[in-house]
Motif scaffolding. Structure first.
Motif, PDB file in Angstrom:
ATOM      1  N   THR A 259       7.754   4.639-119.792  1.00 18.60           N
ATOM      2  CA  THR A 259       6.539   3.834-119.820  1.00 18.60           C
ATOM      3  C   THR A 259       5.319   4.751-119.783  1.00 18.60           C
ATOM      4  N   ARG A 260       4.268   4.268-120.383  1.00 19.52           N
ATOM      5  CA  ARG A 260       3.012   5.009-120.452  1.00 19.52           C
ATOM      6  C   ARG A 260       1.864   4.089-120.086  1.00 19.52           C
ATOM      7  N   ARG A 261       0.792   4.688-119.662  1.00 15.24           N
ATOM      8  CA  ARG A 261      -0.417   3.927-119.376  1.00 15.24           C
ATOM      9  C   ARG A 261      -1.257   3.836-120.640  1.00 15.24           C
ATOM     10  N   VAL A 262      -1.621   2.623-121.024  1.00 12.92           N
ATOM     11  CA  VAL A 262      -2.465   2.419-122.202  1.00 12.92           C
ATOM     12  C   VAL A 262      -3.633   1.519-121.817  1.00 12.92           C
ATOM     13  N   VAL A 263      -4.706   1.637-122.569  1.00 11.16           N
ATOM     14  CA  VAL A 263      -5.903   0.832-122.329  1.00 11.16           C
ATOM     15  C   VAL A 263      -5.979  -0.233-123.419  1.00 11.16           C
ATOM     16  N   LEU A 264      -6.095  -1.473-123.022  1.00  7.63           N
ATOM     17  CA  LEU A 264      -6.286  -2.581-123.955  1.00  7.63           C
ATOM     18  C   LEU A 264      -7.780  -2.760-124.152  1.00  7.63           C
ATOM     19  N   GLU A 265      -8.227  -2.775-125.407  1.00  7.23           N
ATOM     20  CA  GLU A 265      -9.653  -2.876-125.712  1.00  7.23           C
ATOM     21  C   GLU A 265      -9.916  -4.012-126.688  1.00  7.23           C
ATOM     22  N   GLU A 266     -11.135  -4.566-126.615  1.00  5.43           N
ATOM     23  CA  GLU A 266     -11.568  -5.569-127.589  1.00  5.43           C
ATOM     24  C   GLU A 266     -12.909  -5.145-128.169  1.00  5.43           C
ATOM     25  N   ILE A 267     -13.172  -5.609-129.374  1.00  5.28           N
ATOM     26  CA  ILE A 267     -14.405  -5.233-130.056  1.00  5.28           C
ATOM     27  C   ILE A 267     -15.545  -6.142-129.606  1.00  5.28           C
ATOM     28  N   VAL A 268     -16.713  -5.540-129.459  1.00  6.98           N
ATOM     29  CA  VAL A 268     -17.920  -6.271-129.091  1.00  6.98           C
ATOM     30  C   VAL A 268     -18.949  -6.015-130.190  1.00  6.98           C
ATOM     31  N   ARG A 269     -19.449  -7.097-130.761  1.00 11.02           N
ATOM     32  CA  ARG A 269     -20.467  -6.987-131.815  1.00 11.02           C
ATOM     33  C   ARG A 269     -21.814  -7.402-131.237  1.00 11.02           C
ATOM     34  N   THR A 270     -22.810  -6.517-131.375  1.00  6.80           N
ATOM     35  CA  THR A 270     -24.146  -6.765-130.865  1.00  6.80           C
ATOM     36  C   THR A 270     -25.109  -6.842-132.044  1.00  6.80           C
ATOM     37  N   PRO A 271     -25.866  -7.951-132.191  1.00  6.93           N
ATOM     38  CA  PRO A 271     -26.822  -8.053-133.299  1.00  6.93           C
ATOM     39  C   PRO A 271     -27.826  -6.905-133.258  1.00  6.93           C
ATOM     40  N   ASP A 272     -28.124  -6.348-134.446  1.00  9.14           N
ATOM     41  CA  ASP A 272     -29.058  -5.223-134.501  1.00  9.14           C
ATOM     42  C   ASP A 272     -30.483  -5.643-134.843  1.00  9.14           C
ATOM     43  N   GLY A 273     -30.732  -6.951-135.007  1.00  9.19           N
ATOM     44  CA  GLY A 273     -32.071  -7.452-135.295  1.00  9.19           C
ATOM     45  C   GLY A 273     -32.427  -7.445-136.764  1.00  9.19           C
ATOM     46  N   ALA A 274     -31.574  -6.875-137.601  1.00 11.52           N
ATOM     47  CA  ALA A 274     -31.850  -6.810-139.032  1.00 11.52           C
ATOM     48  C   ALA A 274     -30.806  -7.582-139.829  1.00 11.52           C
ATOM     49  N   GLY A 275     -30.106  -8.491-139.169  1.00 10.89           N
ATOM     50  CA  GLY A 275     -29.097  -9.295-139.849  1.00 10.89           C
ATOM     51  C   GLY A 275     -27.693  -8.721-139.755  1.00 10.89           C
ATOM     52  N   GLY A 276     -27.567  -7.536-139.230  1.00  4.81           N
ATOM     53  CA  GLY A 276     -26.254  -6.907-139.077  1.00  4.81           C
ATOM     54  C   GLY A 276     -25.854  -6.859-137.617  1.00  4.81           C
ATOM     55  N   ALA A 277     -24.879  -6.058-137.337  1.00 10.93           N
ATOM     56  CA  ALA A 277     -24.412  -5.918-135.962  1.00 10.93           C
ATOM     57  C   ALA A 277     -23.820  -4.532-135.765  1.00 10.93           C
ATOM     58  N   THR A 278     -23.937  -4.031-134.557  1.00 15.20           N
ATOM     59  CA  THR A 278     -23.259  -2.789-134.204  1.00 15.20           C
ATOM     60  C   THR A 278     -21.978  -3.166-133.470  1.00 15.20           C
ATOM     61  N   GLU A 279     -20.948  -2.381-133.699  1.00 11.71           N
ATOM     62  CA  GLU A 279     -19.655  -2.656-133.097  1.00 11.71           C
ATOM     63  C   GLU A 279     -19.293  -1.559-132.117  1.00 11.71           C
ATOM     64  N   SER A 280     -18.761  -1.956-130.979  1.00 13.67           N
ATOM     65  CA  SER A 280     -18.253  -0.999-129.999  1.00 13.67           C
ATOM     66  C   SER A 280     -17.026  -1.610-129.340  1.00 13.67           C
ATOM     67  N   TRP A 281     -16.216  -0.769-128.728  1.00 12.12           N
ATOM     68  CA  TRP A 281     -15.000  -1.227-128.072  1.00 12.12           C
ATOM     69  C   TRP A 281     -15.199  -1.189-126.572  1.00 12.12           C
ATOM     70  N   THR A 282     -14.751  -2.237-125.882  1.00  7.38           N
ATOM     71  CA  THR A 282     -14.869  -2.304-124.438  1.00  7.38           C
ATOM     72  C   THR A 282     -13.482  -2.487-123.822  1.00  7.38           C
ATOM     73  N   GLU A 283     -13.276  -1.883-122.670  1.00  5.92           N
ATOM     74  CA  GLU A 283     -11.986  -1.944-121.998  1.00  5.92           C
ATOM     75  C   GLU A 283     -11.758  -3.320-121.385  1.00  5.92           C
TER      76      GLU A 283
END
Length: 100
Positions: free
Chosen positions: A1-25
């Motif tokens: 067995t190993r230790r792994v981190v489960l992550e989900e994507i978070v999209r934050t509006p950038d104010g110009a109609g798009g979004a920035t994406e980052s991963w959070t634990e």
């Protein structure tokens, strides 16, 4: 067995109609990681690799294909999360590791 981190994507509006994406634990869990297969290809003037694995963790109701596992510098995109026997004890996630 190993230790792994489960992550989900978070999209934050950038104010110009798009979004920035980052991963959070979401959680750190113990897992069994087994290689299932792999392939190699050529795209955008470089060689790329893909490896598929099966990662088995204790059952969690919140795991979905939009998530990923991280193990050190390696990332595994979740393709499917299956409760094989319907007992809600373990969750078998089929994952893909890219750009090896």
């Amino acid at each position: 067995t190993r230790r792994v981190v489960l992550e989900e994507i978070v999209r934050t509006p950038d104010g110009a109609g798009g979004a920035t994406e980052s991963w959070t634990e979401v959680a750190t869990v113990f897992a069994s990681v087994k290689a299932v297969g792999g392939s190699e290809g050529f795209a955008f003037d470089r060689t790329t690799g893909h490896a598929t694995h099966a990662i088995v963790i204790r059952h969690r109701a919140d795991v979905k294909p939009a998530m990923r596992f991280r193990m050190g510098s390696r990332t595994f995109e979740i393709l499917s999360a299956l409760d094989d026997n319907g007992r809600r004890r373990h969750l078998r996630c089929l994952v893909e590791e890219r750009d090896l």
